[in-house]
Design an enzyme around this catalytic site. Structure first.
Site, PDB file in Angstrom:
ATOM      1  N   SER A  28       0.825  -1.198   0.000  1.00 12.08           N
ATOM      2  CA  SER A  28       0.000   0.000   0.000  1.00 12.08           C
ATOM      3  C   SER A  28       0.869   1.262   0.000  1.00 12.08           C
ATOM      4  O   SER A  28       1.590   1.507  -0.962  1.00 12.08           O
ATOM      5  CB  SER A  28      -0.957  -0.035   1.194  1.00 12.08           C
ATOM      6  OG  SER A  28      -2.005   0.888   1.034  1.00 12.08           O
ATOM      7  N   ASP A  82      -7.883  -4.991  -6.756  1.00  8.75           N
ATOM      8  CA  ASP A  82      -7.703  -3.821  -5.900  1.00  8.75           C
ATOM      9  C   ASP A  82      -7.979  -2.541  -6.681  1.00  8.75           C
ATOM     10  O   ASP A  82      -7.582  -2.418  -7.836  1.00  8.75           O
ATOM     11  CB  ASP A  82      -6.271  -3.801  -5.361  1.00  8.75           C
ATOM     12  CG  ASP A  82      -6.000  -2.616  -4.452  1.00  8.75           C
ATOM     13  OD1 ASP A  82      -6.938  -2.163  -3.765  1.00  8.75           O
ATOM     14  OD2 ASP A  82      -4.841  -2.153  -4.422  1.00  8.75           O
ATOM     15  N   HIS A 103      -6.489  -5.923  -2.486  1.00 13.11           N
ATOM     16  CA  HIS A 103      -5.347  -5.138  -2.021  1.00 13.11           C
ATOM     17  C   HIS A 103      -4.342  -5.983  -1.241  1.00 13.11           C
ATOM     18  O   HIS A 103      -3.140  -5.825  -1.391  1.00 13.11           O
ATOM     19  CB  HIS A 103      -5.881  -4.006  -1.139  1.00 13.11           C
ATOM     20  CG  HIS A 103      -4.891  -2.956  -0.791  1.00 13.11           C
ATOM     21  ND1 HIS A 103      -4.298  -2.140  -1.726  1.00 13.11           N
ATOM     22  CD2 HIS A 103      -4.389  -2.561   0.415  1.00 13.11           C
ATOM     23  CE1 HIS A 103      -3.484  -1.289  -1.120  1.00 13.11           C
ATOM     24  NE2 HIS A 103      -3.521  -1.527   0.176  1.00 13.11           N
TER      25      HIS A 103
END
Length: 656
Positions: free
Chosen positions: A234, A453, A511
């Site tokens: 991330s 994602d 994600h």
């Protein structure tokens, strides 16, 4: 006959218990090591015996304590202590010869415990929030910036409203207010924005000092293999390049004699691999991927209509729009703040404004209008995956005691996030240049992206991989996509690779790739660390082949032609410590006392069918509330994958 009671009424019956358990006691049984270099640094640690229960495999949890003034050698004034949490797990096989890996989640200001407990750590927490089970696909991780997760500067007591996210400091001597299902108390880091990292570059300095102490002085780490790899996710798309490049810059200064630090800061960190999982790396390069992911993805999901899609593109490309704002940010920062330290208020404001505009007008039409999950376009909101059971477990008294921590754990810290946003850390330049620097110095870079994602989507990851300008750029561009062969019958995705650089698109993953596709993620990680091709794991990538070339994949130039079917929806349940899993109606039922809750899960037909052993039978029982397991932050991990050791550094909860 099943009886029901309102949450507030149930909690009143255990108010006495809560008053005793809400603030962690002073840790006991902790080993204290003063630095042998006389720097004032300390290591404190315990062997917790939690999570990694494989016979013979050791783990250690503790802190590296850096005194005020530690960062002065970088010209940074730091008048507060930095207490960085780590959790170190030996490799399950041959730990003496295992390379070491550091895992970090992003945020900024999010705890790496999330990744450890739901993705690639040694264990998963069960639905009762009180017990764990082994993860067969563990990577055996670290926590970053101070005030994240279990890292802290100084401690204070706070109240927290889970619904409004309002956090209020309790002054010394102030009476402790009564808790209920959505109003908690706990001990946390100070929440002072002046005593945490202000941007990625600042955080890198604090983490480097942590590493100097830990790798030289922690007694539980005695490897024959001194290679260090970093894996991150991330916002780790910024952490990873910046931290690893900073470490390598320091290595070179130590080797050539230009680093003038004290004796305890002369340790060379032997860097091997940087892996980025669904990372947001470079805003300028990746912003065009948001309109595409929202409207024209490989799942055939049109999450926004044609008009909204056109508006997103217009906001990106029009004069004075997102692209122009980022370019303005970068041109100013390159002149007035080239180190991205946040030292120029004009640069900070311009870069922060660019991020705000781009987020609101290019990215957020999807989040506001689609009704779909930010981290998985295949799921509608609210989504309960990955399950948040770890949030309560980390604040169980027996867990706190075993880890030797003096504060409550929190998932993310808005103060840390605000400190990063205040200097416009997101759109600043340098991330792709950092990756190029690593590749030029022989450090492997593996980019891994789940293809469902939205937050840091694979289209943007692919654009980032193609935007790295280094010696072998053309060879990487010329490489085609090959299938990622996980076993004899399963292709886990597609990969483009040339030598030390790879970009992998992982099928059917959001994600948090290891949560969705644990075997595929583990295989990719293992292959990257041990110099094997990502596609098959059978070919050496470290040696030159015919005509002086490195290994490269062959196949189609584009992966978009490989399409997917939308997934079925997860069975929904609400866990009250993570209100993002709950509907508005469920939150209201908790607030007004009409919800029945067991082990922090709202009891309904879905949760009863999913977790019958926890919520499906017997009388409703009051749920003792842990001291605020929600949004503050943690940093870092060290894990093990069959052949690697993992360090979890909750310490990049870097307080700066």
């Amino acid at each position: 006959m099943v009886s029901f009671c309102g949450v507030a009424a149930c909690l009143l019956t255990v108010a006495g218990h809560l008053a005793q358990a809400q603030f962690p006691p002073k840790p006991e049984g902790v080993t204290v090591l003063e630095s042998k270099f006389g720097s004032g640094a300390r290591i404190t640690y315990k062997e917790p015996g939690l999570c990694e229960t494989t016979e013979g495999v050791k783990s250690y949890a503790g802190y590296v304590h850096l005194p005020p003034g530690t960062l002065r050698d970088f010209g940074v004034e730091q008048d507060y202590p930095i207490n960085t949490f780590f959790w170190f797990f030996e490799a399950r096989k041959d730990p003496e010869n295992a390379p070491l890996g550091i895992w970090m989640n992003g945020g900024p200001g999010s705890s790496s415990m999330f990744g450890m407990m739901t993705e690639n750590g040694p264990c998963f927490v069960n639905a009762d929030s009180n017990s764990t089970r082994l993860n067969p696909h563990s990577w055996n991780n670290e926590d970053q910036p101070v005030q994240v997760g279990l890292s802290y500067d100084t401690l204070a007591n706070f109240t927290r409203n889970l619904v409004t996210d309002e956090i209020t400091k309790l002054e010394p001597g102030e009476p402790i207010p009564e808790q209920n299902a959505t109003f908690l108390v706990g001990t946390y880091a100070s929440r002072n924005m002046n005593t945490t990292a202000h941007g990625t570059r600042h955080a890198a300095m604090a983490l480097w000092h942590f590493a100097q102490v830990w790798f030289q002085e922690f007694p539980g780490y005695h490897p024959r293999n001194n290679k260090i790899s970093i894996a991150t996710e991330s916002y780790g798309g910024r952490y990873g390049p910046a931290f690893t490049a900073f470490f390598e810059e320091q290595n070179q200064k130590i080797k050539n004699g230009t680093w003038k630090g004290h004796e305890g800061t002369m340790h060379v960190l032997h860097l091997d691999t940087l892996m980025i999982v669904n990372g947001c790396i470079d805003r300028l390069v990746q912003w065009p991927a948001y309109p595409q992911m929202a409207y024209n993805n490989t799942y055939g999901i049109e999450a926004v209509n044609a008009s909204i899609h056109a508006g997103m593109l217009d906001a990106l490309y029009r004069d004075g729009g997102c692209r122009d704002k980022i370019n303005h940010c970068r041109s100013l920062s390159s002149v007035s703040d080239p180190e991205n330290l946040g030292i120029n208020s004009t640069v900070n404001d311009v870069c922060k404004d660019a991020e705000t505009f781009c987020s609101n007008d290019v990215r957020d039409p999807y989040t506001k209008l689609s009704g779909r999950n930010y981290y998985d376009i295949g799921q509608l909101d609210p989504s309960p995956f990955p399950a948040p059971f770890y949030m309560a477990w980390l604040n169980q008294p027996h867990v706190q005691a075993a880890l030797g921590v003096p504060l409550n754990w929190t998932q993310s810290n808005d103060v840390v996030s605000t400190a990063f946003r205040a200097i416009g850390d997101y759109p600043r330049p340098g991330w792709l240049e950092n990756l190029a620097f690593l590749l030029e110095n022989g450090i492997k870079v593996s980019l891994v992206y789940g293809d469902r994602d939205y937050a840091c989507n694979w289209f943007g990851g692919e654009l980032s991989s193609l935007g790295i300008n280094y010696t072998d750029t053309q060879e990487f561009h010329n490489a085609g996509y090959a299938g990622i062969q996980i076993n004899s019958s399963y292709i886990g995705g597609q990969v483009r690779q040339y030598g030390n650089l790879s970009f992998a698109r992982v099928y059917e993953a959001g994600h948090e790739v290891p949560s969705y596709q644990p075997e595929t993620a583990l295989q990719i990680f293992h292959r990257a660390l041990f110099n094997k091709d990502i596609a098959t794991g059978t070919k050496d990538t470290s040696s030159r082949m015919d005509r002086g070339k490195f290994y490269g994949t062959s196949g189609p130039a584009d992966s978009f032609g490989f399409k997917n079917e939308p997934p079925p929806q997860h069975v929904h349940f609400c866990h009250i410590l993570d209100t993002s899993t709950c509907t508005k109606e469920q939150i209201q039922s908790v607030e007004n006392g009409t919800a029945t809750i067991r082990s922090w899960i709202i009891v309904d037909s879905n949760s009863t069918s999913l977790f019958p052993e926890v919520v499906g039978s017997g009388e409703p029982t009051p749920t003792p509330m842990p001291g605020g397991a929600t949004t503050l932050s943690a940093h870092g991990y060290l894990y093990d994958v069959t052949l690697w050791v993992v360090l979890l550094v909750s310490a990049i909860e870097l307080v700066m």
